[in-house]
Design an enzyme around this catalytic site. Structure first.
Site, PDB file in Angstrom:
ATOM      1  N   TYR A  18      -1.947   0.164  10.498  1.00 37.54           N
ATOM      2  CA  TYR A  18      -2.064  -0.302   9.116  1.00 37.54           C
ATOM      3  C   TYR A  18      -0.788  -0.007   8.332  1.00 37.54           C
ATOM      4  CZ  TYR A  18      -3.610  -0.755   4.286  1.00 37.54           C
ATOM      5  OH  TYR A  18      -3.711  -1.109   2.959  1.00 37.54           O
ATOM      6  N   SER A  70       0.870  -1.181   0.000  1.00 38.37           N
ATOM      7  CA  SER A  70       0.000   0.000   0.000  1.00 38.37           C
ATOM      8  C   SER A  70       0.902   1.224   0.000  1.00 38.37           C
ATOM      9  CB  SER A  70      -0.892   0.035   1.245  1.00 38.37           C
ATOM     10  OG  SER A  70      -1.521   1.295   1.383  1.00 38.37           O
TER      11      SER A  70
END
Length: 254
Positions: free
Chosen positions: A156, A143
């Site tokens: 995250y 990501s």
């Protein structure tokens, strides 16, 4: 139909009953691969089975919770029972929680790290002995959060940072041992079922990020992420190793 460049390859895509994972499954199957789809809970079985049946190459769907200790091995064992080997692994299963740092909890930590980090670690370990002697592929879905470090994504971003680092280490350590290349793809905000259901408040918060994307003020499409993954799985990509491919419209540039 695309050229069948992955004819009869066996591909595991974790977290693939919907969203980016499902689109990766479709793309690999369209190139001839047999895809082992994955879903974590029994109530997703019908959705996953329908997807498997719709693919152009023989494929199966396997229930296995990658966030558990035994889930990764369960998924690999099912793939090997059905097809005998694994040529391609796409580590896609992941979860995001967006909260201010001071509101993030140990439960949030366990949920994200166990799936995003430990799950990727264990699933990759589990496939090593089932890879071909050459031509194997591992693609980690990371990501842009792992490098851009946005607010409210402490855990995250950190867990995806683990996978970012895994990619670099494995790309140096695994190719000569297991005949595999290891690469990563980093999406930015992408239109998935989850995004579609996120609601107006969430979209209002993320709109400034979308607006500054150089290629265009829009969300990425799952097909665009899947194409990037499939490129790295191609036989002709055999000299691409340790690459972190940014598939996010230039929102983050290394």
């Amino acid at each position: 139909m695309p050229e069948q460049t992955l004819q009869d390859k066996i591909a595991i895509v974790s977290g693939s009953s919907s969203g980016i994972g499902a689109e990766i499954g479709r793309e690999l199957a369209s190139r001839g691969a047999h895809v082992v789809l994955n879903y974590p809970y029994a109530d997703l079985r019908a959705e996953a089975d329908r997807l498997a049946e719709s693919l152009s190459a023989k494929s199966i769907a396997v229930e296995a919770d990658i966030s558990t200790i035994h889930g990764p091995r369960k998924l690999v064992d099912a793939a090997v029972r059905e097809f005998g080997r694994v040529d391609i692994l796409v580590n896609n299963a992941a979860l995001a929680i967006n909260k201010p740092f001071e509101e993030q909890t140990l439960d949030d930590w366990n949920r994200l790290v166990n799936l995003n980090g430990r799950g990727t670690f264990l699933l990759t370990q589990a496939i090593l002995d089932h890879l071909p002697k050459e031509g194997g592929r591992i693609v980690n879905i990371v990501s842009i959060s792992s490098r851009e470090a946005p607010p409210m994504q402490t855990i995250y971003a950190g867990s995806k940072g683990m996978v970012d680092s895994f990619t670099k280490v494995w790309a140096k350590e695994l190719p000569r041992k297991y005949g595999v290349t290891v690469n990563a793809v980093s999406p930015g905000p992408t239109m998935t079922e989850g995004f579609a259901q996120a609601g107006e408040e969430f979209m209002a918060k993320i709109q400034p990020v979308i607006d500054k994307t150089p290629v265009g003020a829009r969300l990425g499409r799952t097909q665009e992420i899947a194409f990037a993954v499939a490129f790295l799985c191609e036989p002709r990509a055999s000299w691409v190793n340790g690459t972190h491919l940014m598939a996010n419209g230039g929102l983050y540039i290394q």
